[in-house]
Write an enzyme that holds these catalytic residues in place. Structure first.
Site, PDB file in Angstrom:
ATOM      1  N   HIS A 445       0.808  -1.215   0.000  1.00  0.00           N
ATOM      2  CA  HIS A 445       0.000   0.000   0.000  1.00  0.00           C
ATOM      3  C   HIS A 445       0.851   1.278   0.000  1.00  0.00           C
ATOM      4  O   HIS A 445       0.320   2.375  -0.206  1.00  0.00           O
ATOM      5  CB  HIS A 445      -0.918  -0.002   1.222  1.00  0.00           C
ATOM      6  CG  HIS A 445      -2.109   0.884   1.084  1.00  0.00           C
ATOM      7  ND1 HIS A 445      -2.623   1.278  -0.136  1.00  0.00           N
ATOM      8  CD2 HIS A 445      -2.909   1.469   2.013  1.00  0.00           C
ATOM      9  CE1 HIS A 445      -3.678   2.042   0.052  1.00  0.00           C
ATOM     10  NE2 HIS A 445      -3.874   2.195   1.350  1.00  0.00           N
ATOM     11  N   ARG A 446       2.160   1.178   0.229  1.00  0.00           N
ATOM     12  CA  ARG A 446       3.019   2.357   0.145  1.00  0.00           C
ATOM     13  C   ARG A 446       3.109   2.879  -1.283  1.00  0.00           C
ATOM     14  O   ARG A 446       3.326   4.071  -1.509  1.00  0.00           O
ATOM     15  CB  ARG A 446       4.424   2.033   0.667  1.00  0.00           C
ATOM     16  CG  ARG A 446       4.488   1.683   2.142  1.00  0.00           C
ATOM     17  CD  ARG A 446       5.890   1.268   2.531  1.00  0.00           C
ATOM     18  NE  ARG A 446       6.337   0.098   1.787  1.00  0.00           N
ATOM     19  CZ  ARG A 446       7.561  -0.424   1.855  1.00  0.00           C
ATOM     20  NH1 ARG A 446       8.467   0.160   2.635  1.00  0.00           N
ATOM     21  NH2 ARG A 446       7.883  -1.487   1.166  1.00  0.00           N
TER      22      ARG A 446
END
Length: 473
Positions: A445-446
């Protein structure tokens, strides 16, 4: 003289922060520029430096407090003194002022019974000081007092320097503010080192210009014999309840355990699910399996998925990338190498299919069959295991409805495939039995947002349900 240390402007458009750590204690002597507290905002972690040197008299904040620009965080007893008197503390000054008469009495004995003259001079000195220290009067007596004060100050300075040196060596380990070796590390990395009990000066940085990263701290901690970043819970004595047997982990399982732990700890996972109607794919496989077998391979759903994913990675390049947190960059790869998870008797292996986008389904089927057999025979080379950009883990042959695989660092996504099953699907006003394949996508999700993950999954489902456009290219 008391001095206040206040919260400065932390960064542009950031006026508040949360105190994450107090770096000094009451009574500590600190230097100008030394970090006194660490604060966190929604964007970063940073240390607030002292704007003056002195002794910590009072700490006005606690960990967890929210602070704003201008808030007082420390009260210092500021160091005073000119060129002839070095950092004489307020307590020492008060003590000297309170005992001037006693000191003068001692000097009277040394100066051969001149007590009356000394007392007169001392009285006059006090009067002169109360009248803003008029210069020139009784100068010789003042010089004598000053000489004696210098001697005492020199002794006190020596004691202070020794104490300061001792305090410095003690503080080097947790704060690294006065270390003999210059350390390049962010406040967050320094805090991690303190929390893990690691001396940051012992770590060799792998980042740019020798900067120490979180991975360096974890690796150093692990090298010390403890699993990095984890709390090792003590195991009970299982033999109290029955017979047990201990077996050592083989190298494959030890490596897998280390890699998945690091990936799980460092990558914020998000999971996306989908279902694809693969009735048409199954017909395609039935029609072409003999042709692939003649070429020395086996036509499987994994081979078709590999081709579909290879095409998807061109359409969604962020899934074919890695993220460099230290440099705040994404690394977009122009080649497509796909890892295929293979279960063996020794454990899970994940060899790589190189340049999958440039190969046909038949070529992929043959190569996957060959490399899977090499994995089961424990004949994989280092080259067979390196360079993957995206992974596929197909547990359909074993069973299950869904699972959430762990992303392999430094990749940013992995596709999980479960067993297809027959489900009624409403088509043209009728329910028809169709073969439905459960899919699960795990991603970092980064780098990848939820919208990107959903778009990738939707494209995969459509490509599997109508594969010709994706597979004929």
């Amino acid at each position: 003289m008391a001095k206040e240390i206040k919260i400065p402007q932390i960064s542009e458009s950031v006026d508040t922060a949360t105190v994450s750590e107090i770096l000094v204690s009451k009574g500590d002597k600190i230097e100008e520029g030394q970090g006194v507290i660490a604060v966190e905002t929604d964007k970063a972690s940073t240390e607030i430096p002292a704007t003056s040197a002195g002794k910590v008299k009072e700490i006005k904040v606690s960990e967890g407090d929210e602070v704003s620009v201008g808030d007082v965080i420390l009260i210092l007893e500021e160091a005073e003194g000119g060129s002839e008197e070095n950092e004489e503390s307020g307590d020492e000054k008060e003590k000297k002022e309170a005992s001037e008469e006693e000191e003068n009495g001692k000097k009277e004995e040394k100066q051969d019974k001149t007590s009356e003259e000394k007392e007169k001079k001392k009285t006059k000195d006090k009067q002169d000081k109360s009248e803003e220290k008029k210069e020139g009067e009784e100068k010789s007596a003042e010089e004598e007092d000053e000489d004696e004060s210098k001697d005492e100050s020199a002794d006190e300075d020596k004691d202070y320097e020794e104490k300061k040196s001792s305090e410095k060596s003690e503080k080097d380990k947790p704060t690294d503010k006065q270390s003999s070796k210059e350390v390049y590390a962010s406040p967050g990395v320094r805090r991690m080192a303190r929390e893990l009990g690691v001396n940051i000066q012992e770590i060799e940085g792998s980042g740019e210009s020798g900067r120490i990263t979180e991975k360096d701290v974890k690796s150093h901690k692990e090298g010390g014999g403890k699993r990095s970043g984890t709390v090792q819970l003590e195991l009970p004595d299982f033999s109290k309840w029955g017979a047990v047997e201990r077996k050592p982990l083989n190298n494959i399982k030890k490596t897998t355990a280390k890699n998945v732990l690091e990936s799980w700890q460092s990558i914020p996972h998000v999971f996306q699910f989908g279902e694809a109607d693969i009735s048409g794919i199954e017909s395609y496989m039935e029609d072409h399996k003999e042709k692939v077998e003649e070429a020395g391979g086996k036509l499987t759903l994994t081979a078709i998925l590999t081709k579909v994913v290879a095409t998807a990675l061109h359409k969604f390049p962020m899934f074919n990338a890695s993220i460099d947190i230290e440099k705040e960059e994404m690394i977009l790869k122009k080649y497509v190498n796909i890892n295929i998870a293979v279960a063996t008797d020794e454990g899970l292996l994940v060899p790589v299919i190189k340049n999958a986008d440039q190969k046909s389904i038949k070529d992929l089927s043959v190569e996957i069959s060959e490399i899977a057999q090499k994995a089961r025979d424990q004949k994989l080379s280092n080259e067979d295991m390196e360079g993957g950009n995206f992974s596929i883990s197909n547990l359909g042959g074993i069973g299950g409805t869904n699972f959430t695989p762990i992303v392999y660092h430094p990749q940013v996504a992995i596709l999980g495939v479960s067993r297809a099953g027959i489900k009624p699907v409403y088509i043209d006003d009728n329910f028809e039995p169709r073969s439905i394949l459960p899919l699960s996508l795990s991603y970092d999700h980064r780098l990848i947002d939820g919208a990107d993950g959903a778009s990738f999954m939707n494209w995969m489902v459509k490509a599997l349900e109508d594969p010709y456009e994706a597979l004929l290219g």
